[in-house]
Design a protein around this motif. Sequence first.
Motif, PDB file in Angstrom:
ATOM      1  N   ASN A 297       8.345  10.970 -23.698  1.00  0.00           N
ATOM      2  CA  ASN A 297       7.632  12.156 -24.129  1.00  0.00           C
ATOM      3  C   ASN A 297       6.149  11.984 -23.827  1.00  0.00           C
ATOM      4  O   ASN A 297       5.448  11.242 -24.507  1.00  0.00           O
ATOM      5  CB  ASN A 297       7.846  12.388 -25.626  1.00  0.00           C
ATOM      6  N   TYR A 298       5.692  12.641 -22.780  1.00  0.00           N
ATOM      7  CA  TYR A 298       4.274  12.550 -22.413  1.00  0.00           C
ATOM      8  C   TYR A 298       3.468  13.482 -23.307  1.00  0.00           C
ATOM      9  O   TYR A 298       3.722  14.693 -23.361  1.00  0.00           O
ATOM     10  CB  TYR A 298       4.077  12.929 -20.944  1.00  0.00           C
ATOM     11  N   THR A 299       2.501  12.936 -23.997  1.00  0.00           N
ATOM     12  CA  THR A 299       1.694  13.734 -24.935  1.00  0.00           C
ATOM     13  C   THR A 299       0.256  13.914 -24.472  1.00  0.00           C
ATOM     14  O   THR A 299      -0.567  14.449 -25.207  1.00  0.00           O
ATOM     15  CB  THR A 299       1.707  13.073 -26.328  1.00  0.00           C
ATOM     16  N   GLY A 300      -0.054  13.444 -23.277  1.00  0.00           N
ATOM     17  CA  GLY A 300      -1.412  13.575 -22.765  1.00  0.00           C
ATOM     18  C   GLY A 300      -1.686  14.949 -22.180  1.00  0.00           C
ATOM     19  O   GLY A 300      -0.859  15.866 -22.272  1.00  0.00           O
ATOM     20  N   VAL A 301      -2.843  15.088 -21.530  1.00  0.00           N
ATOM     21  CA  VAL A 301      -3.251  16.380 -20.964  1.00  0.00           C
ATOM     22  C   VAL A 301      -3.499  16.280 -19.462  1.00  0.00           C
ATOM     23  O   VAL A 301      -3.845  17.284 -18.831  1.00  0.00           O
ATOM     24  CB  VAL A 301      -4.529  16.901 -21.666  1.00  0.00           C
ATOM     25  N   ASP A 302      -3.324  15.101 -18.884  1.00  0.00           N
ATOM     26  CA  ASP A 302      -3.579  14.891 -17.457  1.00  0.00           C
ATOM     27  C   ASP A 302      -2.315  15.219 -16.655  1.00  0.00           C
ATOM     28  O   ASP A 302      -1.311  14.507 -16.749  1.00  0.00           O
ATOM     29  CB  ASP A 302      -4.011  13.439 -17.221  1.00  0.00           C
TER      30      ASP A 302
ATOM     31  N   THR B 284       7.477   7.064 -35.476  1.00  0.00           N
ATOM     32  CA  THR B 284       8.093   8.091 -34.631  1.00  0.00           C
ATOM     33  C   THR B 284       7.314   8.351 -33.350  1.00  0.00           C
ATOM     34  O   THR B 284       7.875   8.834 -32.373  1.00  0.00           O
ATOM     35  CB  THR B 284       8.235   9.414 -35.408  1.00  0.00           C
ATOM     36  N   ASP B 285       6.014   8.046 -33.339  1.00  0.00           N
ATOM     37  CA  ASP B 285       5.231   8.255 -32.125  1.00  0.00           C
ATOM     38  C   ASP B 285       5.143   6.987 -31.278  1.00  0.00           C
ATOM     39  O   ASP B 285       4.397   6.937 -30.301  1.00  0.00           O
ATOM     40  CB  ASP B 285       3.826   8.745 -32.471  1.00  0.00           C
ATOM     41  N   SER B 286       5.922   5.965 -31.620  1.00  0.00           N
ATOM     42  CA  SER B 286       5.892   4.703 -30.887  1.00  0.00           C
ATOM     43  C   SER B 286       6.733   4.798 -29.616  1.00  0.00           C
ATOM     44  O   SER B 286       7.836   5.349 -29.633  1.00  0.00           O
ATOM     45  CB  SER B 286       6.413   3.565 -31.763  1.00  0.00           C
ATOM     46  N   GLU B 287       6.199   4.268 -28.500  1.00  0.00           N
ATOM     47  CA  GLU B 287       6.977   4.224 -27.270  1.00  0.00           C
ATOM     48  C   GLU B 287       8.158   3.275 -27.394  1.00  0.00           C
ATOM     49  O   GLU B 287       9.096   3.337 -26.598  1.00  0.00           O
ATOM     50  CB  GLU B 287       6.079   3.802 -26.096  1.00  0.00           C
ATOM     51  N   SER B 288       8.139   2.420 -28.389  1.00  0.00           N
ATOM     52  CA  SER B 288       9.255   1.522 -28.653  1.00  0.00           C
ATOM     53  C   SER B 288      10.542   2.298 -28.857  1.00  0.00           C
ATOM     54  O   SER B 288      11.611   1.887 -28.399  1.00  0.00           O
ATOM     55  CB  SER B 288       8.948   0.661 -29.884  1.00  0.00           C
ATOM     56  N   GLN B 289      10.465   3.437 -29.537  1.00  0.00           N
ATOM     57  CA  GLN B 289      11.662   4.243 -29.767  1.00  0.00           C
ATOM     58  C   GLN B 289      12.185   4.830 -28.460  1.00  0.00           C
ATOM     59  O   GLN B 289      13.397   4.847 -28.222  1.00  0.00           O
ATOM     60  CB  GLN B 289      11.368   5.354 -30.783  1.00  0.00           C
ATOM     61  N   SER B 290      11.289   5.306 -27.599  1.00  0.00           N
ATOM     62  CA  SER B 290      11.722   5.844 -26.312  1.00  0.00           C
ATOM     63  C   SER B 290      12.417   4.774 -25.473  1.00  0.00           C
ATOM     64  O   SER B 290      13.425   5.037 -24.808  1.00  0.00           O
ATOM     65  CB  SER B 290      10.523   6.401 -25.534  1.00  0.00           C
ATOM     66  N   VAL B 291      11.875   3.560 -25.508  1.00  0.00           N
ATOM     67  CA  VAL B 291      12.479   2.444 -24.768  1.00  0.00           C
ATOM     68  C   VAL B 291      13.892   2.185 -25.280  1.00  0.00           C
ATOM     69  O   VAL B 291      14.845   2.054 -24.503  1.00  0.00           O
ATOM     70  CB  VAL B 291      11.616   1.180 -24.898  1.00  0.00           C
ATOM     71  N   ALA B 292      14.032   2.109 -26.593  1.00  0.00           N
ATOM     72  CA  ALA B 292      15.345   1.828 -27.193  1.00  0.00           C
ATOM     73  C   ALA B 292      16.349   2.924 -26.859  1.00  0.00           C
ATOM     74  O   ALA B 292      17.513   2.641 -26.532  1.00  0.00           O
ATOM     75  CB  ALA B 292      15.200   1.670 -28.701  1.00  0.00           C
TER      76      ALA B 292
ATOM     77  N   SER C 171      25.239  -7.245 -34.566  1.00  0.00           N
ATOM     78  CA  SER C 171      24.178  -8.195 -34.249  1.00  0.00           C
ATOM     79  C   SER C 171      23.152  -7.523 -33.340  1.00  0.00           C
ATOM     80  O   SER C 171      23.470  -6.604 -32.582  1.00  0.00           O
ATOM     81  CB  SER C 171      24.745  -9.431 -33.548  1.00  0.00           C
ATOM     82  N   CYS C 172      21.934  -8.013 -33.392  1.00  0.00           N
ATOM     83  CA  CYS C 172      20.861  -7.464 -32.568  1.00  0.00           C
ATOM     84  C   CYS C 172      21.040  -7.948 -31.126  1.00  0.00           C
ATOM     85  O   CYS C 172      21.073  -9.152 -30.868  1.00  0.00           O
ATOM     86  CB  CYS C 172      19.505  -7.894 -33.109  1.00  0.00           C
ATOM     87  N   VAL C 173      21.154  -7.012 -30.199  1.00  0.00           N
ATOM     88  CA  VAL C 173      21.287  -7.384 -28.786  1.00  0.00           C
ATOM     89  C   VAL C 173      19.942  -7.351 -28.072  1.00  0.00           C
ATOM     90  O   VAL C 173      19.779  -7.971 -27.018  1.00  0.00           O
ATOM     91  CB  VAL C 173      22.286  -6.470 -28.056  1.00  0.00           C
ATOM     92  N   LEU C 174      18.952  -6.625 -28.649  1.00  0.00           N
ATOM     93  CA  LEU C 174      17.628  -6.563 -28.034  1.00  0.00           C
ATOM     94  C   LEU C 174      16.622  -6.049 -29.059  1.00  0.00           C
ATOM     95  O   LEU C 174      16.888  -5.067 -29.753  1.00  0.00           O
ATOM     96  CB  LEU C 174      17.631  -5.634 -26.811  1.00  0.00           C
ATOM     97  N   ASP C 175      15.467  -6.725 -29.137  1.00  0.00           N
ATOM     98  CA  ASP C 175      14.381  -6.314 -30.024  1.00  0.00           C
ATOM     99  C   ASP C 175      13.251  -5.752 -29.165  1.00  0.00           C
ATOM    100  O   ASP C 175      12.606  -6.481 -28.405  1.00  0.00           O
ATOM    101  CB  ASP C 175      13.884  -7.514 -30.838  1.00  0.00           C
ATOM    102  N   VAL C 176      13.030  -4.451 -29.249  1.00  0.00           N
ATOM    103  CA  VAL C 176      11.959  -3.819 -28.467  1.00  0.00           C
ATOM    104  C   VAL C 176      10.896  -3.238 -29.397  1.00  0.00           C
ATOM    105  O   VAL C 176      10.144  -2.339 -28.997  1.00  0.00           O
ATOM    106  CB  VAL C 176      12.514  -2.716 -27.538  1.00  0.00           C
ATOM    107  N   SER C 177      10.832  -3.732 -30.614  1.00  0.00           N
ATOM    108  CA  SER C 177       9.919  -3.162 -31.609  1.00  0.00           C
ATOM    109  C   SER C 177       8.457  -3.267 -31.198  1.00  0.00           C
ATOM    110  O   SER C 177       7.621  -2.501 -31.685  1.00  0.00           O
ATOM    111  CB  SER C 177      10.137  -3.830 -32.970  1.00  0.00           C
ATOM    112  N   ASP C 178       8.135  -4.206 -30.294  1.00  0.00           N
ATOM    113  CA  ASP C 178       6.762  -4.329 -29.823  1.00  0.00           C
ATOM    114  C   ASP C 178       6.634  -3.990 -28.339  1.00  0.00           C
ATOM    115  O   ASP C 178       5.662  -4.359 -27.681  1.00  0.00           O
ATOM    116  CB  ASP C 178       6.233  -5.748 -30.074  1.00  0.00           C
ATOM    117  N   LYS C 179       7.625  -3.281 -27.786  1.00  0.00           N
ATOM    118  CA  LYS C 179       7.634  -2.964 -26.357  1.00  0.00           C
ATOM    119  C   LYS C 179       7.241  -1.501 -26.141  1.00  0.00           C
ATOM    120  O   LYS C 179       7.435  -0.653 -27.008  1.00  0.00           O
ATOM    121  CB  LYS C 179       9.022  -3.212 -25.762  1.00  0.00           C
ATOM    122  N   ASP C 180       6.704  -1.228 -24.938  1.00  0.00           N
ATOM    123  CA  ASP C 180       6.316   0.137 -24.597  1.00  0.00           C
ATOM    124  C   ASP C 180       6.897   0.511 -23.241  1.00  0.00           C
ATOM    125  O   ASP C 180       7.637  -0.257 -22.620  1.00  0.00           O
ATOM    126  CB  ASP C 180       4.797   0.302 -24.605  1.00  0.00           C
TER     127      ASP C 180
END
Length: 452
Positions: free
Chosen positions: A379-384, A294-302, A328-337
């Motif tokens: 979802n930006y989770t940083g402090v900068d 759930t904290d993966s940027e892959s989900q945000s990309v998808a 059918s799978c049109v795009l695999d972003v499981s390793d993308k950020d």
Amino acid sequence: MKKYRCVGHRVWALLLCAAVLLSAVMVLDGCETNVEQPVFDTRLNFITNSGLSIYRIVYPKDHCPGTVLGAAEELHRVMTEVLGVDVALTDDHGSANADDGLQPYEILVGCTARSESQNAISGLGPDEYVIRVVGHKIVIVGSSNRATLAGVRHFITQVLGYVDGAPTVTGADVKIEANYSVNGWYEVSHVVNTVQDTTLPGAPFCAKTLYVIPMPKNASDRLTATTLQGLIAMQGSEQIYLKTEENKEQLSALAQSGVVLYEKTDSEQPWTTGRLLNYYASRLNGYILCSSETDSESQSVAISLAHHLGAVVVTEKNESIAQAAGLSCVLDVSDKDDAWLRTSGYFSLMRKTLAVEPGINTEPALIDYVVMTGCYYYNYTGVDDYMHLQQFKFLDEGAYLLTVKEQLNRKLSFDAINVRLYSMPSDYLYNLSVISGCMPRELDEALFGKQS
């Protein structure tokens, strides 16, 4: 001499007759006449004098997207009702039959193998469609699947006269101009806020029927259900509402506004996410695969790409339900950020007037709205503060960033780039795709407060 004199008299007689005729023509030419000129019907009929359908509806055989097939089926249903006769629906039989001389009267939906479709689609801009009469063929095609769907819906309302679920013209009165040609675009409608001078995207088709589904319990199924909800909100007045304990009052308000609520059950058991996908599979182009973390940027990309690919989002944990539905799978972003998204060609597709930052611990907040509008989701989770600002600096001046209360302390940094930050109340973190179309006034109050 007598002979020549006789011939001369005849010549003079002929010249005199010609002069009289010429004078008559000139007089008639200069006068108005009440003789009515013939009027030719320049329109093409849809049914014969004997009551048969002239046209058949044709869609692509090879790799036909579910959205295009669904559009062809919708056109078939409406035409049959409007004309009152059976209308044939068939595929184009593949590229081997690109020019079907046996059936010149066809309505070509989508990028068929016919040369008329191929010629019409060339030169179309993003999400643009064209409806064009070419000889005895009617071409409806868009540069994207949803644009083709928008073109079909324009044809249904403007040509067939089918408005608000009922025909306004029927039978032999339904015709199309022989030189008919229209260009249009798929676009999400907008809700104009009367509280402030603002405009936010709303559901393009206000819901008339809501399929009320309990919010799935596991995270992967929630992600799939919310992205599916946003995709279906783009397509028609039948929409999905995900019920929680917190939104019962909102659901009741929708019912009071005239929306028909239908709780989908099977033997008194709520539908699973798999059953939901099976029901709507024909309207989807496929699925996007992302990480189940759930904290993966892959989900945000998808989530950001679901609208543009017309595909539902699944993870490795529930991919099997999409495959079982025939997708059918049109795009695999499981390793993308997010860095991958920004350097890909997909990032140029993101809306520049709207973005969503859900905030912390609000999964799957606002996902259906993101998918419906085609905006950027991160979802930006940083402090900068500076890095936070850079994430959304691509937005146009005056754009909106929808977020939740946890992010309000960031408002000053967003003012620096003239991006308007609005915090969504908890009642509007889910089902916003539905609410934005059905209840714009209440949406305005939720975003901007009630008028004093």
